[in-house]
Structure formats: C-alpha cells, structure tokens
Write a protein that holds these residues in place. Structure first.
Motif, PDB file in Angstrom:
ATOM      1  N   GLN A 210     -42.980 142.373   1.848  1.00  0.00           N
ATOM      2  CA  GLN A 210     -43.830 141.235   1.483  1.00  0.00           C
ATOM      3  C   GLN A 210     -43.804 140.999  -0.025  1.00  0.00           C
ATOM      4  OE1 GLN A 210     -47.780 141.817   3.048  1.00  0.00           O
ATOM      5  NE2 GLN A 210     -47.162 141.485   5.170  1.00  0.00           N
ATOM      6  N   GLN A 211     -43.779 142.085  -0.777  1.00  0.00           N
ATOM      7  CA  GLN A 211     -43.741 141.963  -2.236  1.00  0.00           C
ATOM      8  C   GLN A 211     -42.455 141.282  -2.691  1.00  0.00           C
ATOM      9  OE1 GLN A 211     -46.374 143.114  -4.484  1.00  0.00           O
ATOM     10  NE2 GLN A 211     -45.182 141.593  -5.607  1.00  0.00           N
ATOM     11  N   LEU A 212     -41.349 141.599  -2.029  1.00  0.00           N
ATOM     12  CA  LEU A 212     -40.071 140.964  -2.372  1.00  0.00           C
ATOM     13  C   LEU A 212     -40.122 139.456  -2.120  1.00  0.00           C
ATOM     14  CD1 LEU A 212     -37.556 143.595  -0.903  1.00  0.00           C
ATOM     15  CD2 LEU A 212     -38.091 143.177  -3.319  1.00  0.00           C
ATOM     16  N   ILE A 213     -40.769 139.073  -1.016  1.00  0.00           N
ATOM     17  CA  ILE A 213     -40.867 137.646  -0.680  1.00  0.00           C
ATOM     18  C   ILE A 213     -41.686 136.898  -1.730  1.00  0.00           C
ATOM     19  CG2 ILE A 213     -41.746 135.967   0.986  1.00  0.00           C
ATOM     20  CD1 ILE A 213     -39.301 137.390   2.001  1.00  0.00           C
ATOM     21  N   VAL A 214     -42.865 137.417  -2.068  1.00  0.00           N
ATOM     22  CA  VAL A 214     -43.728 136.703  -3.019  1.00  0.00           C
ATOM     23  C   VAL A 214     -43.137 136.723  -4.428  1.00  0.00           C
ATOM     24  CG1 VAL A 214     -45.830 137.059  -1.693  1.00  0.00           C
ATOM     25  CG2 VAL A 214     -45.162 138.765  -3.380  1.00  0.00           C
ATOM     26  N   ASN A 215     -42.368 137.753  -4.750  1.00  0.00           N
ATOM     27  CA  ASN A 215     -41.694 137.772  -6.053  1.00  0.00           C
ATOM     28  C   ASN A 215     -40.687 136.631  -6.142  1.00  0.00           C
ATOM     29  OD1 ASN A 215     -43.108 139.982  -6.935  1.00  0.00           O
ATOM     30  ND2 ASN A 215     -41.496 141.471  -6.461  1.00  0.00           N
ATOM     31  N   ARG A 216     -40.004 136.383  -5.043  1.00  0.00           N
ATOM     32  CA  ARG A 216     -39.027 135.290  -5.032  1.00  0.00           C
ATOM     33  C   ARG A 216     -39.730 133.938  -5.115  1.00  0.00           C
ATOM     34  NH1 ARG A 216     -34.099 134.220  -0.680  1.00  0.00           N
ATOM     35  NH2 ARG A 216     -33.362 132.284  -1.665  1.00  0.00           N
ATOM     36  N   VAL A 217     -40.871 133.820  -4.424  1.00  0.00           N
ATOM     37  CA  VAL A 217     -41.648 132.577  -4.495  1.00  0.00           C
ATOM     38  C   VAL A 217     -42.117 132.325  -5.920  1.00  0.00           C
ATOM     39  CG1 VAL A 217     -43.801 131.456  -3.769  1.00  0.00           C
ATOM     40  CG2 VAL A 217     -42.396 132.656  -2.090  1.00  0.00           C
ATOM     41  N   ALA A 218     -42.531 133.403  -6.605  1.00  0.00           N
ATOM     42  CA  ALA A 218     -43.008 133.268  -7.982  1.00  0.00           C
ATOM     43  C   ALA A 218     -41.879 132.841  -8.925  1.00  0.00           C
ATOM     44  CB  ALA A 218     -43.620 134.583  -8.453  1.00  0.00           C
ATOM     45  N   ARG A 219     -40.658 133.335  -8.656  1.00  0.00           N
ATOM     46  CA  ARG A 219     -39.511 132.981  -9.503  1.00  0.00           C
ATOM     47  C   ARG A 219     -38.975 131.594  -9.182  1.00  0.00           C
ATOM     48  NH1 ARG A 219     -37.725 138.078  -7.888  1.00  0.00           N
ATOM     49  NH2 ARG A 219     -36.134 137.042  -6.608  1.00  0.00           N
ATOM     50  N   ASP A 220     -38.959 131.274  -7.883  1.00  0.00           N
ATOM     51  CA  ASP A 220     -38.370 130.012  -7.430  1.00  0.00           C
ATOM     52  C   ASP A 220     -39.372 129.301  -6.523  1.00  0.00           C
ATOM     53  OD1 ASP A 220     -36.796 127.924  -6.639  1.00  0.00           O
ATOM     54  OD2 ASP A 220     -35.447 129.118  -5.381  1.00  0.00           O
ATOM     55  N   PHE A 221     -40.149 128.387  -7.102  1.00  0.00           N
ATOM     56  CA  PHE A 221     -41.208 127.713  -6.350  1.00  0.00           C
ATOM     57  C   PHE A 221     -40.640 126.919  -5.177  1.00  0.00           C
ATOM     58  CE2 PHE A 221     -44.380 124.265  -5.777  1.00  0.00           C
ATOM     59  CZ  PHE A 221     -45.460 125.063  -5.460  1.00  0.00           C
ATOM     60  N   GLN A 222     -39.415 126.448  -5.312  1.00  0.00           N
ATOM     61  CA  GLN A 222     -38.774 125.677  -4.250  1.00  0.00           C
ATOM     62  C   GLN A 222     -38.618 126.502  -2.977  1.00  0.00           C
ATOM     63  OE1 GLN A 222     -35.005 124.046  -5.417  1.00  0.00           O
ATOM     64  NE2 GLN A 222     -34.439 123.473  -3.331  1.00  0.00           N
ATOM     65  N   TYR A 223     -38.532 127.811  -3.134  1.00  0.00           N
ATOM     66  CA  TYR A 223     -38.369 128.703  -1.990  1.00  0.00           C
ATOM     67  C   TYR A 223     -39.569 128.619  -1.037  1.00  0.00           C
ATOM     68  CZ  TYR A 223     -37.635 133.050   0.628  1.00  0.00           C
ATOM     69  OH  TYR A 223     -37.459 133.974   1.623  1.00  0.00           O
ATOM     70  N   ALA A 224     -40.742 128.285  -1.580  1.00  0.00           N
ATOM     71  CA  ALA A 224     -41.956 128.181  -0.754  1.00  0.00           C
ATOM     72  C   ALA A 224     -41.883 127.015   0.225  1.00  0.00           C
ATOM     73  CB  ALA A 224     -43.184 128.035  -1.643  1.00  0.00           C
ATOM     74  N   PHE A 225     -40.919 126.094   0.015  1.00  0.00           N
ATOM     75  CA  PHE A 225     -40.771 124.937   0.899  1.00  0.00           C
ATOM     76  C   PHE A 225     -39.456 125.003   1.684  1.00  0.00           C
ATOM     77  CE2 PHE A 225     -43.414 123.748  -2.656  1.00  0.00           C
ATOM     78  CZ  PHE A 225     -44.487 123.126  -2.045  1.00  0.00           C
ATOM     79  N   SER A 226     -38.858 126.172   1.715  1.00  0.00           N
ATOM     80  CA  SER A 226     -37.574 126.332   2.393  1.00  0.00           C
ATOM     81  C   SER A 226     -37.778 126.592   3.885  1.00  0.00           C
ATOM     82  CB  SER A 226     -36.804 127.500   1.765  1.00  0.00           C
ATOM     83  OG  SER A 226     -37.476 128.727   2.024  1.00  0.00           O
ATOM     84  N   THR A 227     -36.665 126.754   4.580  1.00  0.00           N
ATOM     85  CA  THR A 227     -36.716 127.019   6.025  1.00  0.00           C
ATOM     86  C   THR A 227     -36.416 128.484   6.323  1.00  0.00           C
ATOM     87  OG1 THR A 227     -34.380 126.366   6.202  1.00  0.00           O
ATOM     88  CG2 THR A 227     -36.050 124.665   6.608  1.00  0.00           C
ATOM     89  N   GLU A 228     -36.616 129.329   5.330  1.00  0.00           N
ATOM     90  CA  GLU A 228     -36.379 130.756   5.531  1.00  0.00           C
ATOM     91  C   GLU A 228     -37.315 131.313   6.603  1.00  0.00           C
ATOM     92  OE1 GLU A 228     -34.132 132.799   4.213  1.00  0.00           O
ATOM     93  OE2 GLU A 228     -33.179 131.170   3.101  1.00  0.00           O
ATOM     94  N   LYS A 229     -36.911 132.403   7.203  1.00  0.00           N
ATOM     95  CA  LYS A 229     -37.630 132.984   8.333  1.00  0.00           C
ATOM     96  C   LYS A 229     -39.069 133.354   7.993  1.00  0.00           C
ATOM     97  CE  LYS A 229     -37.446 136.935  11.511  1.00  0.00           C
ATOM     98  NZ  LYS A 229     -36.683 138.150  11.907  1.00  0.00           N
ATOM     99  N   TYR A 230     -39.270 133.844   6.779  1.00  0.00           N
ATOM    100  CA  TYR A 230     -40.593 134.355   6.419  1.00  0.00           C
ATOM    101  C   TYR A 230     -41.469 133.319   5.708  1.00  0.00           C
ATOM    102  CZ  TYR A 230     -38.208 138.659   7.587  1.00  0.00           C
ATOM    103  OH  TYR A 230     -37.501 139.625   8.252  1.00  0.00           O
ATOM    104  N   ILE A 231     -40.995 132.087   5.691  1.00  0.00           N
ATOM    105  CA  ILE A 231     -41.773 130.970   5.141  1.00  0.00           C
ATOM    106  C   ILE A 231     -42.159 130.060   6.307  1.00  0.00           C
ATOM    107  CG2 ILE A 231     -41.777 129.045   3.522  1.00  0.00           C
ATOM    108  CD1 ILE A 231     -41.526 131.758   2.180  1.00  0.00           C
ATOM    109  N   VAL A 232     -43.375 129.533   6.286  1.00  0.00           N
ATOM    110  CA  VAL A 232     -43.816 128.687   7.402  1.00  0.00           C
ATOM    111  C   VAL A 232     -42.908 127.468   7.527  1.00  0.00           C
ATOM    112  CG1 VAL A 232     -46.213 129.425   7.226  1.00  0.00           C
ATOM    113  CG2 VAL A 232     -45.456 127.434   5.938  1.00  0.00           C
ATOM    114  N   GLU A 233     -42.719 127.014   8.762  1.00  0.00           N
ATOM    115  CA  GLU A 233     -41.828 125.888   9.006  1.00  0.00           C
ATOM    116  C   GLU A 233     -42.292 124.648   8.242  1.00  0.00           C
ATOM    117  OE1 GLU A 233     -43.122 127.804  11.211  1.00  0.00           O
ATOM    118  OE2 GLU A 233     -41.660 128.463  12.717  1.00  0.00           O
ATOM    119  N   PRO A 234     -41.358 123.876   7.700  1.00  0.00           N
ATOM    120  CA  PRO A 234     -41.714 122.688   6.901  1.00  0.00           C
ATOM    121  C   PRO A 234     -42.546 121.659   7.661  1.00  0.00           C
ATOM    122  CG  PRO A 234     -39.417 123.285   6.545  1.00  0.00           C
ATOM    123  CD  PRO A 234     -39.911 124.140   7.670  1.00  0.00           C
TER     124      PRO A 234
END
Length: 344
Positions: free
Chosen positions: A76-100
């Motif tokens: 989970q820490q790895l995921i939120v670290n990536r979100v903090a670095r790349d805000f666009q990742y929070a709107f992606s279709t990755e498995k651990y991000i909610v569907e758009p």
C-alpha cells in the motif's frame, strides 16, 4: 479529507486512508434525499427495508476498493508513494486504483437525487403548506444541485484530460466556483443552524413586545428571551389527540407517529413540547401514563392487575421501562406505591 491528502501528495503519509471513502460517498445523495423526504412528510420519515435499494451502488464501490485494501502495508505504501509522485496515476485504470467510471457515476447519482429533492419540494409546495419549509427545501436542494453538477463537470473534464488533472484541480475556475458554493452553503448553516433540520417558526420579538403594553417595562431582558409565541390551535389538536383519544396508551408511540397523525412536521411538534410543555415528547407522554396509572390504582380499578399488565395497559413496552418511569416521577417503585394504598 482523503481527496485533499491525495491532491497535495500527503497521502503518502497515510496509506491506510487511501481508497477508503468511495463506498461512503455513494451514500451522500440517498441520505440527503431520504432526509428531505421525511422532513417534508413525517409519515415517510421511517427507514424501511426497501430504502436499502437506494444504496445499491455501494456494492460495486466496495469491490473497487477491495484490491488495494487487501494488500499488505508495504505494498500500500508503494502505491501511495507513486500517487504522490505522479498525480495522474490516481486517475489511471491500474488494478489498485478505483475504476474511472466511478468519477462519473458518483456525482451523477448524487445529482439525480438532488433533482428528485427538487421534485419532492415542488410537490410539497403545491399542497400550500409551510412556506418557510418550502423555501428551505428549495435552497437546500438547489445548493446541492449546483455542487454535484460542478463535481460532475469537473470529473468529466479530468477524465477526458487526465494528463492535465493536476492543473485542473489546482487552477481551474470551476474549483473556485465549487469552493465558493461550499462556502456559501456553510455560511448559511452557520448563520441559520436550524436550516440543517428544517425551518421552524421564528420568534417575532417586535410583535411580542408590542403586545405586552405598559407591563413591558417590568420585564427583564432574560424574561423577554423566555417569551415564545404559542400556537393555540396546535395545542388544542395535540391535547385532543393525546388526552381525548388517549393515544398516550399506545405502546411504542413516537413523536413521528403523532406528527403524522396531526399532519405537521416533526420539528414543529418538538418545538411545541419544548416551549409549551417545557419537556420533551417522551417525558411528557410518560408523565401522562404515570398519572393515568396513579388514578387507576387509587380508584381500585386495577387492584387485581399484575405490574406487567398495568405497564402494558398504560402504554409502556415492558415492565422495566414502567418501573424506571414510575420511580423517576413518583420517587418510589410501583410496588411501594401499591403497599401505601393497601395501608391506608
């Protein structure tokens, strides 16, 4: 709060909060709708099993946040670290991000309920009932409609321009507009806190002071604040319903049920009990029940009754609630009171 943490990048310090709020967000629209529905019509204020259908979208939301929440703390820490670095990742279709699609259906569902609230208010207004309640309902529903409309437009823009999501959320005029609407709504609640639970009749101080005549000079400021207008017609209705029809003997009687029988809003009836009877609904009803029991016991009508039968006959749901109410009002138990009668 979670949105702000994600938006600023501080979510990396709180990985346990990420992907937690989505199911709760889907309850906002239905809760506001059911609340307003009950406020406008007390007969519909009780929550029923069929109302659970309003919250059906919580189920897919739970499935959406589940993959992330099943990860261990390190992942989970790895995921939120990536979100903090790349805000666009929070709107992606990755498995651990909610569907758009949630970014679209969430504000759309809330907006739909806001429109339904406007419709309820329109129907209520056509019945030519309390105009203050109508104005409040229109204002409340209108502000929610503006907020959820803005959120819908904003989310659609972000989904179509995910590369510019950071810029849109930080500098878009739409964000400022939504913030202004939130501020306006919050300010209205601050200045008129009664708006949150419906508009009750306000005290017209000038009318009261004009009616006091020459005696007004003898009334202190504290006494003036205690003066309240009394709706004599409503008092007569309540007295007739409670005393003449002896509705206080109804087991499980609630203020909502009485309000529905009288066809008045809950808050108006509550206001009457607080101002005229100087007590809340339950206390007043229990006082009437105990007084009724006392008269029956004193007359000897119930000398063959058990305490359980007396409790049910007076409207109490159980022997225990009867004992507690009797002891509180009479300062002695029902058994002790019966013993006093026998010793007379």
């Amino acid at each position: 709060m979670i949105f702000l943490l994600t938006n600023t990048g501080y979510i990396k310090y709180y990985p346990l909060l990420f992907n937690k709020g989505l199911p709760l967000y889907y309850t906002i629209g239905p809760c506001f709708y059911l609340y307003l529905k009950g406020e406008l019509n007390p007969e519909l204020s009780k929550f029923k099993k069929k109302h659970l259908l309003h919250f059906i979208l919580i189920i897919p939301a739970l499935f959406s946040v589940m993959p992330y929440n099943l990860l261990d703390t390190e992942q989970q820490q790895l995921i939120v670290n990536r979100v903090a670095r790349d805000f666009q990742y929070a709107f992606s279709t990755e498995k651990y991000i909610v569907e758009p699609w949630h970014w679209f259906t969430l504000p759309l569902s809330a907006l739909t309920y806001s429109i339904l609230q406007m419709r309820l208010t329109y129907i209520f207004a056509r019945q030519k009932k309390n105009i203050k309640t109508v104005r409040w309902a229109y204002f409340f529903s209108g502000m929610l409609t503006l907020i959820f409309s803005g959120m819908l437009v904003l989310n659609v823009v972000i989904l179509r321009n995910s590369n510019d999501a950071y810029f849109i959320l930080h500098r878009s005029p739409l964000i400022l507009s939504l913030a202004f609407i939130f501020l306006l709504l919050s300010l209205s609640f601050f200045l008129n806190p009664q708006t949150i639970f419906g508009l009750s009749d306000k005290l017209n101080q000038s009318d009261i002071l004009n009616n006091t005549g020459s005696d007004s000079e003898d009334i202190t400021n504290s006494e003036k604040r205690k003066i309240r207008p009394v709706d004599e017609k409503l008092i007569e209705q309540v007295e007739q319903q409670i005393m003449e029809k002896e509705i206080f003997k109804q087991v499980g009687l609630t203020m909502s049920e009485l309000a529905a029988q009288l066809d008045i809003p809950n808050h108006k009836l509550s206001d009457l009990f607080n101002k005229h009877y100087q007590s809340n609904f339950n206390t007043h009803i229990n006082n009437l029940r105990i007084d009724y029991v006392k008269k029956r016991l004193d007359s000897g009508d119930w000398k063959q009754y058990t305490l359980e039968a007396i409790a049910l006959e007076a409207g109490f749901s159980s022997r225990n609630t009867f004992f507690v109410a009797f002891k509180k009002i009479m300062d002695k138990s029902p058994s002790a009171y019966l013993a006093d009668i026998k010793n007379k």
